[in-house]
Scaffold this motif. Structure first.
Motif, PDB file in Angstrom:
ATOM      1  N   VAL A  89      40.889  68.924 133.207  1.00 42.06           N
ATOM      2  CA  VAL A  89      41.272  69.813 134.304  1.00 42.06           C
ATOM      3  C   VAL A  89      42.416  70.697 133.832  1.00 42.06           C
ATOM      4  N   ARG A  90      42.298  72.001 134.079  1.00 41.83           N
ATOM      5  CA  ARG A  90      43.402  72.902 133.765  1.00 41.83           C
ATOM      6  C   ARG A  90      44.379  72.925 134.933  1.00 41.83           C
ATOM      7  N   ALA A  91      45.634  72.647 134.611  1.00 40.35           N
ATOM      8  CA  ALA A  91      46.693  72.600 135.615  1.00 40.35           C
ATOM      9  C   ALA A  91      47.809  73.544 135.203  1.00 40.35           C
ATOM     10  N   ALA A  92      48.613  73.952 136.160  1.00 39.28           N
ATOM     11  CA  ALA A  92      49.738  74.845 135.870  1.00 39.28           C
ATOM     12  C   ALA A  92      50.908  74.511 136.778  1.00 39.28           C
ATOM     13  N   VAL A  93      52.092  74.790 136.271  1.00 38.37           N
ATOM     14  CA  VAL A  93      53.311  74.721 137.084  1.00 38.37           C
ATOM     15  C   VAL A  93      53.926  76.118 137.109  1.00 38.37           C
ATOM     16  N   LEU A  94      54.405  76.509 138.282  1.00 38.84           N
ATOM     17  CA  LEU A  94      54.988  77.837 138.455  1.00 38.84           C
ATOM     18  C   LEU A  94      56.506  77.727 138.501  1.00 38.84           C
TER      19      LEU A  94
ATOM     20  N   LEU B  13      53.650  66.799 136.409  1.00 43.06           N
ATOM     21  CA  LEU B  13      53.678  68.239 136.695  1.00 43.06           C
ATOM     22  C   LEU B  13      55.027  68.537 137.330  1.00 43.06           C
ATOM     23  N   ALA B  14      55.867  69.296 136.624  1.00 42.04           N
ATOM     24  CA  ALA B  14      57.252  69.483 137.053  1.00 42.04           C
ATOM     25  C   ALA B  14      57.627  70.959 137.110  1.00 42.04           C
ATOM     26  N   PRO B  15      57.271  71.652 138.202  1.00 38.87           N
ATOM     27  CA  PRO B  15      57.707  73.038 138.387  1.00 38.87           C
ATOM     28  C   PRO B  15      59.156  73.070 138.865  1.00 38.87           C
ATOM     29  N   ASN B  16      59.949  73.958 138.309  1.00 37.81           N
ATOM     30  CA  ASN B  16      61.372  74.003 138.639  1.00 37.81           C
ATOM     31  C   ASN B  16      61.787  75.428 138.978  1.00 37.81           C
ATOM     32  N   GLN B  17      62.883  75.549 139.694  1.00 38.68           N
ATOM     33  CA  GLN B  17      63.524  76.841 139.905  1.00 38.68           C
ATOM     34  C   GLN B  17      64.332  77.213 138.656  1.00 38.68           C
ATOM     35  N   CYS B  18      64.605  78.505 138.492  1.00 39.14           N
ATOM     36  CA  CYS B  18      65.417  78.968 137.367  1.00 39.14           C
ATOM     37  C   CYS B  18      66.336  80.092 137.835  1.00 39.14           C
ATOM     38  N   GLY B  19      67.361  80.369 137.045  1.00 41.93           N
ATOM     39  CA  GLY B  19      68.238  81.503 137.330  1.00 41.93           C
ATOM     40  C   GLY B  19      69.302  81.186 138.367  1.00 41.93           C
ATOM     41  N   THR B  20      69.928  82.258 138.874  1.00 41.17           N
ATOM     42  CA  THR B  20      71.002  82.130 139.865  1.00 41.17           C
ATOM     43  C   THR B  20      70.503  82.660 141.205  1.00 41.17           C
TER      44      THR B  20
ATOM     45  N   GLY C 134      65.469  75.681 135.231  1.00 41.55           N
ATOM     46  CA  GLY C 134      64.217  76.177 134.662  1.00 41.55           C
ATOM     47  C   GLY C 134      63.530  75.111 133.820  1.00 41.55           C
ATOM     48  N   HIS C 135      62.919  75.525 132.709  1.00 42.97           N
ATOM     49  CA  HIS C 135      62.246  74.608 131.785  1.00 42.97           C
ATOM     50  C   HIS C 135      61.189  73.761 132.501  1.00 42.97           C
ATOM     51  N   SER C 136      60.430  74.409 133.389  1.00 46.62           N
ATOM     52  CA  SER C 136      59.317  73.731 134.040  1.00 46.62           C
ATOM     53  C   SER C 136      58.378  73.176 132.976  1.00 46.62           C
ATOM     54  N   ARG C 137      57.826  71.982 133.238  1.00 46.33           N
ATOM     55  CA  ARG C 137      57.071  71.285 132.195  1.00 46.33           C
ATOM     56  C   ARG C 137      55.823  70.607 132.746  1.00 46.33           C
ATOM     57  N   ILE C 138      54.863  70.452 131.854  1.00 41.09           N
ATOM     58  CA  ILE C 138      53.762  69.509 132.044  1.00 41.09           C
ATOM     59  C   ILE C 138      53.860  68.521 130.893  1.00 41.09           C
ATOM     60  N   VAL C 139      53.971  67.246 131.241  1.00 41.06           N
ATOM     61  CA  VAL C 139      54.158  66.189 130.252  1.00 41.06           C
ATOM     62  C   VAL C 139      52.947  65.273 130.275  1.00 41.06           C
TER      63      VAL C 139
ATOM     64  N   LEU D   1      53.206  69.094 126.948  1.00 36.62           N
ATOM     65  CA  LEU D   1      51.950  69.837 126.897  1.00 36.62           C
ATOM     66  C   LEU D   1      52.154  71.323 127.146  1.00 36.62           C
ATOM     67  N   ALA D   2      53.135  71.676 127.964  1.00 36.36           N
ATOM     68  CA  ALA D   2      53.406  73.087 128.260  1.00 36.36           C
ATOM     69  C   ALA D   2      54.798  73.179 128.861  1.00 36.36           C
ATOM     70  N   GLU D   3      55.451  74.345 128.647  1.00 34.81           N
ATOM     71  CA  GLU D   3      56.809  74.514 129.160  1.00 34.81           C
ATOM     72  C   GLU D   3      57.125  75.988 129.359  1.00 34.81           C
ATOM     73  N   CYS D   4      57.859  76.290 130.407  1.00 34.71           N
ATOM     74  CA  CYS D   4      58.459  77.610 130.590  1.00 34.71           C
ATOM     75  C   CYS D   4      59.839  77.608 129.925  1.00 34.71           C
ATOM     76  N   ASN D   5      60.389  78.791 129.707  1.00 36.96           N
ATOM     77  CA  ASN D   5      61.756  78.876 129.204  1.00 36.96           C
ATOM     78  C   ASN D   5      62.703  79.042 130.391  1.00 36.96           C
ATOM     79  N   ASN D   6      63.604  79.975 130.316  1.00 39.83           N
ATOM     80  CA  ASN D   6      64.565  80.170 131.406  1.00 39.83           C
ATOM     81  C   ASN D   6      64.164  81.267 132.382  1.00 39.83           C
ATOM     82  N   ALA D   7      62.978  81.829 132.230  1.00 43.53           N
ATOM     83  CA  ALA D   7      62.543  82.942 133.070  1.00 43.53           C
ATOM     84  C   ALA D   7      61.373  82.522 133.952  1.00 43.53           C
ATOM     85  N   PRO D   8      61.156  83.230 135.056  1.00 44.81           N
ATOM     86  CA  PRO D   8      59.994  82.925 135.888  1.00 44.81           C
ATOM     87  C   PRO D   8      58.695  83.055 135.101  1.00 44.81           C
ATOM     88  N   GLY D   9      57.721  82.232 135.446  1.00 47.82           N
ATOM     89  CA  GLY D   9      56.443  82.289 134.754  1.00 47.82           C
ATOM     90  C   GLY D   9      55.620  81.042 135.000  1.00 47.82           C
ATOM     91  N   LEU D  10      54.494  80.971 134.305  1.00 44.77           N
ATOM     92  CA  LEU D  10      53.561  79.859 134.418  1.00 44.77           C
ATOM     93  C   LEU D  10      53.536  79.057 133.127  1.00 44.77           C
TER      94      LEU D  10
END
Length: 273
Positions: free
Chosen positions: A4-9, A210-217, A226-231, A238-247
């Motif tokens: 299954v393809r999953a995503a965190v925002l 599945l760990a979607p997080n807020q980022c920024g101020t 930030g650093h939303s992750r799928i572990v 398995l996947a990670e965002c950096n410090n900016a909004p994204g998927l």
């Protein structure tokens, strides 16, 4: 299905519901274009106000309101399951506090499960700020809430819950294959604890996280990590965002997870239950 393809925002939510929902609509379309069937949103995705009490003004009645309506419509339009981070719901018994509800919508836009945040962040933060979530949020009941979906059965939690492993063990006892942790982790705590805690919950429960997080101020000056992750269930990233909004998008290999649990049956070796 075994994969299954999953995503965190990851979002930097503002004190503007319409703007945040516009961001969500664009991201959901992008996720659908990548074949995502299960999309998890961060805590407070629709609103982060300049003051803690501001969320009272945008609280909705359960089952109705523009935020819940937008989530249902997006899930239906894109044919995906949506884990709607937290939505502020009005509590008729406590007019000065809201319920922070994590609601799961199926691919027909129907609400399938609701978890009300149980552990509230009442601490003197490592960033020097004082946090008192209980002043404006009523705690949910101390019970495990699970939802079935395209990735099998999953357990629901929110942010500060991540520090209480007994919740996740209860969810695994009830059949969880993945654990959702929509969050607004602060920079100060996230820097030191976010990755280790996510990996621990994945490893000890042999679950996807599945760990979607807020980022920024945000409008109140709060900075989130930030650093939303799928572990993965071995603790692998398995996947990670950096410090900016994204998927962040990853494939959940449920067959490999089942093989891991057979090969390394730690969950069956427990003696303190």
């Amino acid at each position: 299905m075994s994969r299954v393809r999953a995503a965190v925002l990851q979002m930097c939510s503002a004190n503007d519901v319409d703007a945040n929902l516009a961001t969500l609509r664009a991201a959901a379309a992008d996720a659908a274009g990548e074949g995502v069937r299960l999309l998890a949103l961060p805590e407070n995705f629709a609103y982060m106000g300049a003051r803690a009490v501001d969320k009272l003004a945008i609280a909705e009645r359960p089952g109705s309101g523009p935020i819940q309506g937008a989530c249902a419509e997006l899930a239906r339009r894109h044919g995906m399951w949506l884990i709607a981070g937290t939505i502020a719901l009005a509590d008729p018994e406590e007019p000065h506090r809201i319920i922070a509800a994590c609601i799961v919508y199926d691919d027909q836009g129907r609400p399938r499960a609701r978890y009300d945040k149980a552990h509230l962040f009442d601490v003197e933060g490592a960033d020097g700020r004082s946090y008192r979530e209980s002043a404006t949020i009523a705690p949910g009941p101390a019970r495990a809430v699970l939802s079935d979906g395209p990735g099998g059965r999953g357990g629901l939690s929110v942010c500060y819950d991540l520090r209480f492993p007994e919740l996740y063990r209860r969810q695994v006892e009830e059949g969880a294959l993945w654990l959702a942790v929509p969050s607004a982790f602060t920079q100060a705590t996230g820097r030191d604890h976010w990755a280790p805690l996510l990996a621990a919950r994945a490893i000890e429960n042999q679950c996807f996280v599945l760990a979607p997080n807020q980022c920024g101020t945000h409008a109140d000056g709060r900075a989130t990590w930030g650093h939303s992750r799928i572990v993965g269930p071995w603790g692998e990233l398995l996947a990670e965002c950096n410090n900016a909004p994204g998927l962040a998008v990853a494939e959940l290999d449920l067959a490999a997870q089942a093989a891991l649990r057979r090969r390394f049956p730690a969950l069956t070796h427990r003696r303190f239950v």
